[in-house]
Design an enzyme around this catalytic site. Sequence first.
Site, PDB file in Angstrom:
ATOM      1  N   GLU A  42      -7.430   5.152  -8.766  1.00  0.00           N
ATOM      2  CA  GLU A  42      -6.330   4.440  -8.303  1.00  0.00           C
ATOM      3  C   GLU A  42      -5.404   3.832  -9.426  1.00  0.00           C
ATOM      4  OE1 GLU A  42      -4.437   0.388  -6.310  1.00  0.00           O
ATOM      5  OE2 GLU A  42      -6.453   0.609  -6.226  1.00  0.00           O
ATOM      6  N   ASP A  51     -10.936 -10.461 -19.174  1.00  0.00           N
ATOM      7  CA  ASP A  51      -9.592 -10.814 -19.405  1.00  0.00           C
ATOM      8  C   ASP A  51      -9.546 -12.158 -19.900  1.00  0.00           C
ATOM      9  OD1 ASP A  51      -6.794 -11.026 -19.677  1.00  0.00           O
ATOM     10  OD2 ASP A  51      -6.313 -11.307 -17.470  1.00  0.00           O
ATOM     11  N   ASP A  94      -7.052 -14.972 -22.105  1.00  0.00           N
ATOM     12  CA  ASP A  94      -5.457 -15.201 -22.149  1.00  0.00           C
ATOM     13  C   ASP A  94      -5.320 -16.570 -22.844  1.00  0.00           C
ATOM     14  OD1 ASP A  94      -2.928 -16.135 -21.698  1.00  0.00           O
ATOM     15  OD2 ASP A  94      -2.667 -14.865 -19.769  1.00  0.00           O
ATOM     16  N   CYS A 107       0.440 -16.062 -32.165  1.00  0.00           N
ATOM     17  CA  CYS A 107       0.758 -15.801 -33.800  1.00  0.00           C
ATOM     18  C   CYS A 107      -0.456 -15.806 -34.456  1.00  0.00           C
ATOM     19  CB  CYS A 107       1.633 -17.035 -34.176  1.00  0.00           C
ATOM     20  SG  CYS A 107       0.778 -18.720 -34.399  1.00  0.00           S
ATOM     21  N   ARG A 140       1.066  -9.280 -24.946  1.00  0.00           N
ATOM     22  CA  ARG A 140       1.819 -10.594 -25.174  1.00  0.00           C
ATOM     23  C   ARG A 140       0.918 -11.873 -25.927  1.00  0.00           C
ATOM     24  NH1 ARG A 140       4.647 -14.327 -20.382  1.00  0.00           N
ATOM     25  NH2 ARG A 140       6.080 -15.386 -21.714  1.00  0.00           N
ATOM     26  N   VAL A 173      -6.241 -10.473 -24.512  1.00  0.00           N
ATOM     27  CA  VAL A 173      -7.087  -9.340 -24.933  1.00  0.00           C
ATOM     28  C   VAL A 173      -7.668  -8.987 -23.560  1.00  0.00           C
ATOM     29  CG1 VAL A 173      -9.250  -8.812 -26.030  1.00  0.00           C
ATOM     30  CG2 VAL A 173      -7.369  -9.993 -27.103  1.00  0.00           C
ATOM     31  N   LEU A 221      -7.466  -4.691 -10.260  1.00  0.00           N
ATOM     32  CA  LEU A 221      -6.539  -4.040 -11.156  1.00  0.00           C
ATOM     33  C   LEU A 221      -6.564  -4.658 -12.700  1.00  0.00           C
ATOM     34  CD1 LEU A 221      -3.534  -3.304  -8.599  1.00  0.00           C
ATOM     35  CD2 LEU A 221      -5.419  -1.827  -9.492  1.00  0.00           C
ATOM     36  N   LEU A 222      -6.257  -3.889 -13.638  1.00  0.00           N
ATOM     37  CA  LEU A 222      -5.983  -4.110 -14.820  1.00  0.00           C
ATOM     38  C   LEU A 222      -5.325  -3.373 -15.561  1.00  0.00           C
ATOM     39  CD1 LEU A 222      -7.148  -6.583 -16.786  1.00  0.00           C
ATOM     40  CD2 LEU A 222      -8.719  -4.929 -17.766  1.00  0.00           C
ATOM     41  N   HIS A 272       4.424  -3.975 -22.605  1.00  0.00           N
ATOM     42  CA  HIS A 272       4.711  -5.205 -21.965  1.00  0.00           C
ATOM     43  C   HIS A 272       6.143  -5.402 -21.490  1.00  0.00           C
ATOM     44  CE1 HIS A 272       4.488  -9.344 -21.139  1.00  0.00           C
ATOM     45  NE2 HIS A 272       3.304  -9.268 -20.767  1.00  0.00           N
TER      46      HIS A 272
END
Length: 430
Positions: A44, A111, A113, A130, A164, A167, A330-331, A338
């Site tokens: 998919e 995931d 963030d 940063c 963004r 990882v 989903l990933l 992005h």
Amino acid sequence: MGVQDMMKLYYSRLFPHQEMYKWLAYGNDGKHPRSDAGYFQRREFCFTLDGDIFVRYQSFKDAGEMAQALKDRCPSKIDIGPVYNVDPQRRAAYQGSGQGFSPVERELVFDIDLTDYDDVRTCGKEGHICGKCWPLMAAAIKILDAGLREDFGFHHIFFVFSGRRGVHCWVCDERARKLTDEQRSAIASYFAVYKGQERGVARLALSLDDHPAVKRAYELLRDAFEQRVLPEQQLLMDEQQSQAVLAYLPTDGLRDAVRQRWRGVTDSVQKWEALVEVVEEEAKALEQGNRKAVEGQRARKATLKCLKDIVCAHTYPRLDMEVSKKMNHLLKAPFCVHPKTGKVCVPIDPENAWEFDPEGVATVGSLLNQLNSMTSGAAAAQGHEAWRATDMSTAVDTFRSCFLDSLTAEVKAGLAEKARVAAAEPTLAW
């Protein structure tokens, strides 16, 4: 040039279709007699189109069909889902039948963030990223990579910058792809040392005598905390962060002693060194003050544990657990763009995770400028792989050297073994 025109050029000339197909087909490209020619078509893909329109259950028979769909539809985002038992585009034909429609394979994914670290970074919040806060992501990469390889025996792992502020990790061994939801959840829980906040203090699955994997992680994280996070974030020069760190000390007496030692200190690393000295002095005094050696050692460990709590509270990977638990989650696909930053989701070499620069990641605009600056002769020489003359070449090379080449070699060896086994089977005589 409009966004759609830019994306059309990106997907037609810069997106590495062949590498993506080679990965996701896992050798099932129909060229080998033991391959499953329909394997890739049961995968998919989900496209996000302009207006946040989600088009799920897309499927393609090969790299050419995938490339054409990307060029025609120009999705602002591509997500990858599982491999199903049937072609997901034809799922309606199987509903109500005995065969049904269900996922049968999916990479084990993680995931991470940076927004989940907002309470321990001083350089920015939310979508900010940063070089000062990147060490938090690099530490997570190092911990996951070591744990997945050394503790679970996985080999085919790659990490991707999300484009963004985070990882993604993909574990692609056949054994990982066939894990049940329960097994995926168990592995994710194994890495879930950090369990959120409670009254301003992190809840951590740590004990006085830790599992060897936690000990290994702590050694890496303490170095990262002292050598990278503290100097970059200057945590202990921020009053709010300083108070948050002191909250991990077990007694008011220790906190007062540290505050006293901090007077006149104007560097975060030096303040940490002073805190460590005070805690170690207290731990030594408790050990020597106990009549029984066992009780003294336990008192010492209990006091020193606050140092481990501080380090792990600030640097241990903070996973989005739900992403890892379900096969059908989903990933975002590697190499997609992005939509908010224009940055490409590029692979990261875990060996060089500390040196990765999230601010210097190629954008679709910069890649197209590089493409436009090529001479007509150079462009013709590159053919369908024009990305070779741009910064995309580095990203694809990383993908190959850190992951795809070794995966391809193993897949080929596996197909050859299947052929040998089949040839050795006795022929039935009728």
